[in-house]
Write a protein that holds these residues in place. Structure first.
Motif, mmCIF file in Angstrom:
data_model
loop_
_atom_site.group_PDB
_atom_site.id
_atom_site.type_symbol
_atom_site.label_atom_id
_atom_site.label_comp_id
_atom_site.label_asym_id
_atom_site.label_seq_id
_atom_site.Cartn_x
_atom_site.Cartn_y
_atom_site.Cartn_z
ATOM 1 N N ASN A 136 46.900 39.385 26.852
ATOM 2 C CA ASN A 136 46.113 39.562 28.078
ATOM 3 C C ASN A 136 46.831 40.468 29.071
ATOM 4 O O ASN A 136 47.926 40.169 29.521
ATOM 5 C CB ASN A 136 45.882 38.170 28.696
ATOM 6 C CG ASN A 136 45.034 38.235 29.961
ATOM 7 O OD1 ASN A 136 44.634 39.314 30.402
ATOM 8 N ND2 ASN A 136 44.761 37.078 30.530
ATOM 9 N N LEU B 123 45.143 41.693 31.860
ATOM 10 C CA LEU B 123 44.267 41.793 33.027
ATOM 11 C C LEU B 123 45.021 41.853 34.355
ATOM 12 O O LEU B 123 44.772 42.745 35.170
ATOM 13 C CB LEU B 123 43.267 40.626 33.030
ATOM 14 C CG LEU B 123 42.437 40.414 34.298
ATOM 15 C CD1 LEU B 123 41.663 41.670 34.665
ATOM 16 C CD2 LEU B 123 41.482 39.249 34.124
ATOM 17 N N SER B 124 45.957 40.919 34.573
ATOM 18 C CA SER B 124 46.569 40.875 35.906
ATOM 19 C C SER B 124 47.410 42.127 36.171
ATOM 20 O O SER B 124 47.436 42.626 37.293
ATOM 21 C CB SER B 124 47.357 39.585 36.117
ATOM 22 O OG SER B 124 48.583 39.641 35.465
ATOM 23 N N ARG C 220 44.896 44.855 37.114
ATOM 24 C CA ARG C 220 44.324 44.579 38.442
ATOM 25 C C ARG C 220 45.336 44.891 39.538
ATOM 26 O O ARG C 220 45.027 45.585 40.514
ATOM 27 C CB ARG C 220 43.880 43.105 38.540
ATOM 28 C CG ARG C 220 43.353 42.733 39.916
ATOM 29 C CD ARG C 220 42.980 41.276 40.024
ATOM 30 N NE ARG C 220 44.050 40.350 39.687
ATOM 31 C CZ ARG C 220 45.133 40.133 40.450
ATOM 32 N NH1 ARG C 220 45.303 40.786 41.578
ATOM 33 N NH2 ARG C 220 46.044 39.264 40.068
ATOM 34 N N GLN C 221 46.572 44.410 39.347
ATOM 35 C CA GLN C 221 47.595 44.646 40.366
ATOM 36 C C GLN C 221 47.975 46.123 40.449
ATOM 37 O O GLN C 221 48.253 46.634 41.528
ATOM 38 C CB GLN C 221 48.836 43.788 40.082
ATOM 39 C CG GLN C 221 48.602 42.307 40.401
ATOM 40 C CD GLN C 221 49.724 41.422 39.862
ATOM 41 O OE1 GLN C 221 50.881 41.803 39.887
ATOM 42 N NE2 GLN C 221 49.371 40.253 39.373
ATOM 43 N N GLN D 71 42.950 39.177 43.375
ATOM 44 C CA GLN D 71 42.046 38.365 42.555
ATOM 45 C C GLN D 71 40.721 38.179 43.275
ATOM 46 O O GLN D 71 39.656 38.175 42.672
ATOM 47 C CB GLN D 71 42.677 36.999 42.281
ATOM 48 C CG GLN D 71 43.465 36.957 40.995
ATOM 49 C CD GLN D 71 43.936 35.552 40.653
ATOM 50 O OE1 GLN D 71 43.389 34.557 41.127
ATOM 51 N NE2 GLN D 71 44.957 35.473 39.835
ATOM 52 N N LEU E 202 38.554 33.356 37.872
ATOM 53 C CA LEU E 202 39.333 34.519 37.487
ATOM 54 C C LEU E 202 40.805 34.134 37.331
ATOM 55 O O LEU E 202 41.494 34.600 36.426
ATOM 56 C CB LEU E 202 39.180 35.610 38.547
ATOM 57 C CG LEU E 202 39.583 36.999 38.105
ATOM 58 C CD1 LEU E 202 38.665 37.480 37.006
ATOM 59 C CD2 LEU E 202 39.538 37.955 39.275
ATOM 60 N N GLU F 46 43.263 34.696 34.241
ATOM 61 C CA GLU F 46 44.535 35.415 34.321
ATOM 62 C C GLU F 46 45.714 34.546 33.897
ATOM 63 O O GLU F 46 46.694 35.040 33.376
ATOM 64 C CB GLU F 46 44.763 35.948 35.755
ATOM 65 C CG GLU F 46 43.895 37.157 36.057
ATOM 66 C CD GLU F 46 44.394 37.962 37.249
ATOM 67 O OE1 GLU F 46 45.465 37.627 37.808
ATOM 68 O OE2 GLU F 46 43.701 38.920 37.621
ATOM 69 N N ARG F 47 45.606 33.250 34.114
ATOM 70 C CA ARG F 47 46.700 32.353 33.690
ATOM 71 C C ARG F 47 46.564 31.952 32.228
ATOM 72 O O ARG F 47 47.327 31.135 31.733
ATOM 73 C CB ARG F 47 46.724 31.109 34.583
ATOM 74 C CG ARG F 47 47.351 31.342 35.953
ATOM 75 C CD ARG F 47 47.650 30.023 36.647
ATOM 76 N NE ARG F 47 46.448 29.203 36.770
ATOM 77 C CZ ARG F 47 45.517 29.354 37.722
ATOM 78 N NH1 ARG F 47 45.655 30.291 38.622
ATOM 79 N NH2 ARG F 47 44.462 28.569 37.766
ATOM 80 N N ASN F 48 45.567 32.486 31.575
ATOM 81 C CA ASN F 48 45.370 32.269 30.138
ATOM 82 C C ASN F 48 44.991 30.842 29.782
ATOM 83 O O ASN F 48 45.174 30.423 28.646
ATOM 84 C CB ASN F 48 46.603 32.657 29.322
ATOM 85 C CG ASN F 48 46.951 34.110 29.507
ATOM 86 O OD1 ASN F 48 46.062 34.935 29.652
ATOM 87 N ND2 ASN F 48 48.223 34.412 29.515
ATOM 88 N N ASP G 270 50.421 36.412 27.838
ATOM 89 C CA ASP G 270 50.524 37.507 28.816
ATOM 90 C C ASP G 270 51.111 38.748 28.191
ATOM 91 O O ASP G 270 52.024 38.642 27.381
ATOM 92 C CB ASP G 270 51.536 37.103 29.906
ATOM 93 C CG ASP G 270 50.846 36.464 31.049
ATOM 94 O OD1 ASP G 270 49.660 36.760 31.245
ATOM 95 O OD2 ASP G 270 51.500 35.671 31.735
#
Ligand SMILES: [Zn+2]
Length: 278
Positions: A87, A89-90, A93-94, A100, A114, A118-120, A263
Motif C-alpha cells: 500500500n 496510498l499515504s 497523498r502526503q 487525509q 480513509l 491507510e493503516r491497512n 505499507d
C-alpha cells in the motif's frame, strides 16, 4: 512476407535452403523453462534438417493456444506462492500535500474510513480505489501493488513486528506469542478439515454398506461433538484462539495487517532486511 504462404505446397527452408513440404507439424515453444507443445497443426516440414514452420493460418490458432498455456503455467506457479498487497496510498497523498481530510472530502467518504485504509486494517473497494487514484492523478497500480513471495517468507513476515526508532533506525522483531497462537489455529483448522473429511467418508461407507449403519452413525456423532469442541477452542468470542490472536496483533505493530496488506515503506525495509528471500 509472402501472403500466399499458407496456400503454397512447398516453401524454401530458411535453415538449409531445401524444400519444405506442407505437412502436419508439432509446434513447440519454451516458456519459463517448460515446453509448450501444440500438436497437429498445418505447417511446412523440412525433411532434410527437421525445421518446422506453421502456416500463416495456423499461427493465429497457435498463438491463442500458446497464450492460454502460458496463463495456465503462470497460474500454477503463482498458486505455490503467497501474495501480499503493498500500500502506497499515504506516501502519495502526503507527497502531493493533501491531508487525509482533504482526500476524504474529495471522496465524499468519512475521514475515518480513509484512515482505516491507510493503516491497512481494511482495503478499499475497487471503485473507491479508482476514485482515489483519479483524485491523486495516479494509476491504481501506483496505490496498491500486488507482490508474490515464497510461503517461507510469508510465514515469517506474519509473525514480525516493526520497531521503528525513526531517522532510519528500525528493527524487525519476531513475536513468539503470536507465532504460537497462529500455529495452534493452524492445527485446529487441520483437525477440523480432517474430521469433516472423515464424516464424508463415513457417510459414503454407510451408503455403500461398507460399515454397519448404527456403528457409522455413532462414529459420525462422536466426530460431531469433536468438531464442536475444536470450534469452541478456535472461535469462542471471548477466549477463542482467533480472538486471542486479534488481541495480540492489536498490541504489536505487526507488519502484515489483515487482508495481507503491508505499507510501502515497511515493504522496502523487508526487501532490505530479508534480501536472501528475493
Ligand atoms: Zn531445412
Amino acid at each position: 512476407m509472402n501472403e500466399n504462404k499458407g496456400l503454397l505446397e512447398t516453401i524454401k527452408c530458411n535453415e538449409c535452403d531445401s524444400l519444405m513440404r506442407k505437412s502436419m507439424i508439432d509446434y513447440k515453444e519454451e516458456y519459463d523453462s517448460e515446453i509448450i507443445s501444440i500438436n497437429n497443426v498445418e505447417g511446412y516440414l523440412c525433411h532434410k534438417c527437421g525445421n518446422q514452420i506453421p502456416t500463416e493460418e495456423s499461427i493465429k490458432y497457435i498463438n491463442d493456444l500458446i497464450h492460454l498455456e502460458k496463463v495456465k503455467i503462470k497460474a500454477e506457479k503463482l498458486k505455490k506462492q503467497e501474495y501480499i498487497l503493498v500500500n502506497n496510498l499515504s506516501n502519495i497523498r502526503q507527497g502531493i500535500g493533501l491531508s487525509q481530510k482533504d482526500l476524504a472530502n474529495f471522496l465524499d467518504s468519512a475521514e475515518q474510513r480513509l484512515g482505516v485504509i491507510e493503516r491497512n486494517t481494511n482495503t478499499p473497494t475497487i471503485i473507491v480505489e479508482h476514485l482515489i487514484a483519479s483524485f491523486l492523478g495516479v494509476k491504481t497500480d501506483d496505490l496498491y501493488e500486488m507482490v508474490f513471495i515464497s510461503p517461507e517468507l510469508y510465514n515469517k513476515l506474519l509473525n514480525i513486528e516493526l520497531i521503528d526508532h525513526g531517522n532510519g533506525n528500525y528493527k524487525f522483531k519476531h513475536v513468539p506469542t503470536i507465532a504460537k497462537v497462529r500455529e495452534e489455529i493452524w492445527e485446529k483448522r487441520e483437525e477440523l478439515k480432517n474430521s469433516n473429511a472423515q464424516k464424508i467418508r463415513l457417510r459414503n461407507m454407510i451408503k455403500t454398506e461398507k460399515i454397519d449403519r448404527d456403528e457409522g452413525l455413532a462414529q459420525i456423532e462422536a466426530l460431531d461433538s469433536k468438531i464442536e469442541e475444536i470450534k469452541k477452542i478456535k472461535d469462542d468470542k471471548k477466549n477463542g484462539l482467533e480472538k486471542r490472536l486479534k488481541k495480540l496483533e492489536g498490541k504489536h505493530s505487526m507488519i502484515i495487517k489483515q487482508e495481507r496488506v503491508i505499507d510501502k515503506d515497511t515493504w522496502e525495509k523487508v526487501i532490505t532486511s530479508f534480501s536472501e528471500y528475493f
